[in-house]
Enzyme design. Structure first.
Site, PDB file in Angstrom:
ATOM      1  N   TYR A 116     -38.714   8.123   3.603  1.00 49.40           N
ATOM      2  CA  TYR A 116     -38.653   7.542   4.810  1.00 49.40           C
ATOM      3  C   TYR A 116     -39.348   6.146   5.439  1.00 49.40           C
ATOM      4  O   TYR A 116     -39.122   5.493   5.383  1.00 49.40           O
ATOM      5  CB  TYR A 116     -39.771   8.867   6.534  1.00 49.40           C
ATOM      6  N   TRP A 118     -42.171   7.907  11.838  1.00 51.20           N
ATOM      7  CA  TRP A 118     -42.673   7.540  12.526  1.00 51.20           C
ATOM      8  C   TRP A 118     -44.085   7.949  12.546  1.00 51.20           C
ATOM      9  O   TRP A 118     -45.031   7.504  13.243  1.00 51.20           O
ATOM     10  CB  TRP A 118     -41.918   7.496  14.335  1.00 51.20           C
ATOM     11  N   LYS A 143     -32.557   4.664  27.035  1.00 47.27           N
ATOM     12  CA  LYS A 143     -32.245   3.421  26.851  1.00 47.27           C
ATOM     13  C   LYS A 143     -31.736   2.987  25.245  1.00 47.27           C
ATOM     14  O   LYS A 143     -31.191   2.487  24.864  1.00 47.27           O
ATOM     15  CB  LYS A 143     -33.628   2.933  25.690  1.00 47.27           C
ATOM     16  N   ARG A 166     -31.378   3.169  14.834  1.00 55.73           N
ATOM     17  CA  ARG A 166     -30.793   3.832  14.345  1.00 55.73           C
ATOM     18  C   ARG A 166     -29.966   4.428  15.390  1.00 55.73           C
ATOM     19  O   ARG A 166     -28.218   4.262  15.497  1.00 55.73           O
ATOM     20  CB  ARG A 166     -31.196   5.061  14.197  1.00 55.73           C
ATOM     21  N   ASN A 167     -29.766   3.728  17.148  1.00 51.58           N
ATOM     22  CA  ASN A 167     -29.279   4.101  17.681  1.00 51.58           C
ATOM     23  C   ASN A 167     -28.098   2.213  17.374  1.00 51.58           C
ATOM     24  O   ASN A 167     -27.155   2.816  17.740  1.00 51.58           O
ATOM     25  CB  ASN A 167     -29.574   4.571  19.338  1.00 51.58           C
ATOM     26  N   ALA A 197     -43.266  13.946   9.549  1.00 53.03           N
ATOM     27  CA  ALA A 197     -44.012  13.385   8.450  1.00 53.03           C
ATOM     28  C   ALA A 197     -43.009  12.320   8.679  1.00 53.03           C
ATOM     29  O   ALA A 197     -42.248  12.500   7.573  1.00 53.03           O
ATOM     30  CB  ALA A 197     -44.529  13.923   7.152  1.00 53.03           C
ATOM     31  N   ALA A 251     -40.693   2.192  13.350  1.00 52.84           N
ATOM     32  CA  ALA A 251     -41.924   2.440  12.317  1.00 52.84           C
ATOM     33  C   ALA A 251     -42.384   1.405  11.426  1.00 52.84           C
ATOM     34  O   ALA A 251     -42.890   1.113  10.757  1.00 52.84           O
ATOM     35  CB  ALA A 251     -41.553   3.917  11.950  1.00 52.84           C
TER      36      ALA A 251
END
EC number: 1.1.1.94
Length: 336
Positions: free
Chosen positions: A49, A12, A195, A259-260, A9, A144
């Site tokens: 989140y 995403w 990626k 985040r990347n 949960a 998300a």
């Protein structure tokens, strides 16, 4: 009506569960956190989140996995890579006790640290074959934070079993969320992991002050590397030109929701990797993936200069500007 359990949960997992709930399907969202389960079910929020989202009234959450997966047709794991084995092992125990078979799918983008195994490999090792009818993956350009706001989204559902992919497609499809199917699970998993490396590099360029030219060049040449390694490992090259490949690369390599990308931007602004990891608060999948993919490139003898440069920055403390100079001064060559 198709019954589906979504495990995890986070942002995403919650967003995907909300899509299914809005489609009036029978969806159960599992979390290991009882307080989070009560919040989602009673208040229809997930403040940690997705702090601004109001979730569909049909979405119910539970911390009881046996209840979550009872009689479902599909189990979709959406937990971080580091938690996949633990959660899959718990799922296997439940399926054995219930003597229940499911389509086992995931939406996790990464490779296992140390072993460098793909998510489907981990799932198949933990959940015995007699309790799963097929393996599948949902991926593509789909943050998300945008999905929960009903931004137009297209994703890819990959499985070696076309019927499993089509069933998942029907569960998720609506006017703002459009799934496509493909039959290259290997390629989709590799693309979704690879990626993240390029996204770190893209963010680093922006953090250093470079512009759209540099970013476009990196993403384009990064895609060439992704496809070359994928082919060497048995994936279909066309997968990297679809939603699981270039689609996911574009959104991950250019969006502040990634985040990347954000991690790379912080590195470009002068922070150390340790500082970035301490302040992000979420797993940066691309960091461990970089090590795995660099080793894959050596093993399969695939030239991946961008990946190598990012590996050197992350693991050998090569200054970013030196890495860029090194890339730009390589021997001139043809594009193909």
């Amino acid at each position: 009506m198709t019954k589906i359990a979504i495990l995890g949960a986070g942002s995403w997992g919650t967003a995907l569960a909300n899509v299914v709930a809005e489609n009036n399907q029978d969806v159960r969202l599992w979390t290991h956190n009882p307080a989070q389960a009560r919040e989602i079910s009673d208040q229809h929020t997930n403040q940690k989140y997705l702090p601004t989202a109001i979730l569909n009234d049909n979405l119910m959450a539970t911390d009881n996995m046996a209840l979550a997966v009872s009689d479902v047709d599909i189990v979709l794991s959406v937990v971080p890579t580091k938690a996949v084995r633990q959660v899959a092992h718990q799922l296997a125990d439940v399926l054995v006790k219930q003597n229940h078979r499911v389509i086992l799918a995931h939406a996790t983008k990464g490779l296992e640290p140390v072993t460098f195994k793909r998510i489907s490999e981990m799932l198949s090792e933990e959940v015995p074959a007699q309790y799963r009818t097929a393996l599948a993956m949902l991926s593509g350009p789909s943050h998300a934070e945008d999905v929960i706001k009903h931004d137009l989204t297209a994703v890819s559902i990959a499985s070696d079993d076309p019927n499993a992919a089509k069933l998942m497609q029907s569960v998720f499809a609506n006017d703002v969320f459009r799934p496509y199917t493909n039959h290259d699970l290997l390629g989709s998993e590799l693309a979704s992991a690879l990626k993240n490396i390029i996204a770190i590099g893209s963010g680093a360029l922006i953090g250093l002050g470079y512009g759209a030219n540099a970013q476009a060049a990196l993403l384009t040449r990064g895609l060439v590397e992704m496809r070359a390694l994928g082919q060497a490992m048995g994936a279909k090259p066309e997968t990297f030109l679809g939603l699981a490949g270039i689609g996911d690369l574009i959104v991950t390599g250019m969006s502040p929701n990634s985040r990347n990308y954000r991690a790379g931007r912080e590195l470009g602004s002068g922070k150390s990797l340790a500082e970035v990891e301490n302040t992000m608060g979420m797993v940066i999948e691309g960091v461990s993936t970089t090590k795995a993919v660099y080793e894959f490139s050596v093993q399969h003898q695939v030239d991946m200069p961008i990946t190598k440069a990012i590996y050197q920055v992350l693991y050998e403390q090569l200054p970013l500007q030196n890495a860029i100079t090194q890339l730009m001064q390589r021997n001139l060559r043809s594009e193909d």
